[in-house]
Design an enzyme around this catalytic site. Structure first.
Site, PDB file in Angstrom:
ATOM      1  N   ASP A 251       0.825  -1.216   0.000  1.00 46.27           N
ATOM      2  CA  ASP A 251       0.000   0.000   0.000  1.00 46.27           C
ATOM      3  C   ASP A 251       0.852   1.256   0.000  1.00 46.27           C
ATOM      4  OD1 ASP A 251      -1.820  -2.221   1.210  1.00 46.27           O
ATOM      5  OD2 ASP A 251      -3.110  -0.638   0.422  1.00 46.27           O
ATOM      6  N   LYS A 262      -1.335  -5.106   3.973  1.00 44.43           N
ATOM      7  CA  LYS A 262      -2.429  -5.620   4.801  1.00 44.43           C
ATOM      8  C   LYS A 262      -1.939  -6.221   6.114  1.00 44.43           C
ATOM      9  CE  LYS A 262      -5.877  -5.355   4.303  1.00 44.43           C
ATOM     10  NZ  LYS A 262      -6.590  -4.236   5.014  1.00 44.43           N
TER      11      LYS A 262
HETATM   12  O1  MRU Z   1      -7.715  -2.975   2.865  1.00 41.14           O
HETATM   13  P1  MRU Z   1      -7.414  -3.385   1.464  1.00 41.14           P
HETATM   14  O2  MRU Z   1      -8.159  -4.603   1.037  1.00 41.14           O
HETATM   15  O3  MRU Z   1      -7.568  -2.246   0.492  1.00 41.14           O
HETATM   16  O4  MRU Z   1      -5.877  -3.770   1.482  1.00 41.14           O
HETATM   17  C1  MRU Z   1      -5.270  -4.167   0.280  1.00 41.14           C
HETATM   18  C2  MRU Z   1      -3.867  -4.613   0.449  1.00 41.14           C
HETATM   19  O5  MRU Z   1      -3.289  -4.550   1.505  1.00 41.14           O
HETATM   20  C3  MRU Z   1      -3.168  -5.071  -0.802  1.00 41.14           C
HETATM   21  O6  MRU Z   1      -2.221  -6.045  -0.498  1.00 41.14           O
HETATM   22  C4  MRU Z   1      -2.448  -3.876  -1.450  1.00 41.14           C
HETATM   23  O7  MRU Z   1      -3.319  -2.792  -1.589  1.00 41.14           O
HETATM   24  C5  MRU Z   1      -1.880  -4.213  -2.759  1.00 41.14           C
HETATM   25  S1  MRU Z   1      -3.124  -4.440  -4.006  1.00 41.14           S
HETATM   26  C6  MRU Z   1      -2.305  -4.691  -5.471  1.00 41.14           C
END
Ligand code: MRU
Length: 361
Positions: A251, A262
């Site tokens: 992220d 995550k």
């Molecule tokens: O809370 P989320 O579902 O938006 O979290 C998503 C993640 O942590 C993904 O691993 C990250 O955004 C990479 S998506 C290519």
């Protein structure tokens, strides 16, 4: 669907011209139902981002970019003159950029679309709402299409270095989370399309189950074997020796390679190190925040207690119990063997290598 990788699902689309609407595959409903929602106003876009109807760093960036176009559409329908139309778009953009704090792609994409209507370009300040919307839409579409290409490049670079053995992943990093085939999941699907054969192990990814609900859904559709495990089974699985590598998305990646992803990613990286299993991250350059030196500076989103204490409205903890619900954690660069980007693989993960591969130093 084909057994050799198949087509990826689409999760974000724009319908119509400059005053059209943003349409999102509602990821909160998967895998039980495939339902699209239409966002005709900015409030609906913000709600969709906050409640994870659209999620995954690149996908929320794309949704945020289209969200700015939605704001211009509101200005058209309200009959606003150029200056108030522009002011309305700027205000909405600021709200969109803050809808979720950790994934830098959201802010990055919103700022990028706004640049096309920035002064000192005299045309910008005099531009009608319709003009503004048309310019913003062109840029949002460019971001969307670019992401498709970035995913393909990440998939190719990653597949070329993917170690032998089964692959363990966390959360969802596929087509649902991006404008293309995904990041970490694109590495997996590209290797599969190359003829490599392995089992994918998907952490269920508490508390919102992106691994079980979304990653498994994508892989089943593509005919790629996937096994879901509870997050706490990862250590036991790694100890069996069958996992060739872990690969996850990101992220936000800082200048030194520290990576927010995550919640549970950091724990997985520690376990992988304990078992000498290489741990990879896959992310486009739009996920890097080079203004931040290290992970401790990344804002971590904390979400509501109910996600932990009563998933799907079903109480699993007694009333009165507190809940700790950070949505992300930070994996230090030293635990990451390589970061796969659309410009190549950063390895070892150091500040110098980040700058070298991203061409920023
Ligand atoms: O809370 P989320 O579902 O938006 O979290 C998503 C993640 O942590 C993904 O691993 C990250 O955004 C990479 S998506 C290519």
């Amino acid at each position: 669907m084909s057994r050799s990788g198949g087509e990826s699902p689409v999760s974000v689309r724009w319908n119509g011209g400059a005053d059209g609407q943003l349409e999102l595959l509602d990821q909160t409903r998967l895998p039980a139902a495939v339902e699209w929602i239409a966002c005709r106003d900015v409030a609906a876009v913000i709600e969709a981002i906050r409640s994870l109807r659209v999620r995954g760093a690149p996908a929320i960036g794309i949704a945020g970019a289209y969200g700015v176009v939605v704001a211009a559409g509101e200005a058209i329908r309200a009959g606003l003159a150029p200056a108030p139309a522009r002011a309305h778009v700027l205000l909405a953009a600021a709200e969109l950029a803050e809808a979720r704090p950790t994934a830098v792609n959201l802010r990055w994409a919103v700022e990028r679309v706004l640049r096309v209507i920035e002064p000192p370009d005299a045309r910008s300040t005099a531009a009608s709402a319709t003009d503004i919307a048309a310019r913003l839409l062109d840029e949002a579409v460019a971001i969307h299409e670019e992401d498709r290409r970035l995913c393909a490049a990440i998939g190719r670079y990653g597949a070329d270095i993917l170690p032998e053995g089964d692959v363990l992943t966390h959360c969802n990093t596929g087509a649902l989370a991006t404008g293309g085939d995904g990041t970490a999941l694109a590495v997996i699907t590209t290797a599969w399309a190359d003829g490599r054969r392995f089992q994918v192990w998907a952490d269920e990814t508490r508390p919102l189950f992106q691994g079980a609900r979304l990653t498994a859904w994508e892989l089943v559709q593509r005919g790629i074997p996937v096994t879901v495990l509870v997050d706490s089974a990862a250590g036991h699985l790694l100890a069996t020796g069958r996992i060739g590598c872990c690969i996850v998305g990101a992220d936000r990646v800082t200048a030194n390679g520290d990576t927010a992803n995550k919640i549970g990613t950091y724990g997985l990286a520690v376990l992988a190190a304990a078992h000498d299993v290489p741990f990879y991250v896959a992310a486009p350059s739009s996920t890097f925040d080079l203004a931040i030196i290290e992970g401790a500076e990344i804002p971590i989103e904390h979400r509501g207690a109910a996600e932990v204490t009563s998933p799907w409205g079903q109480a699993v903890a007694p009333e009165g119990a507190g809940a700790f619900n950070p949505a992300f954690d930070v994996t230090p660069a030293r635990l990451i063997r390589g970061i796969v980007t659309e410009r190549g693989v950063i390895s070892p993960v150091t500040r110098e290598q980040v700058a070298r591969v991203l061409g920023a130093g």
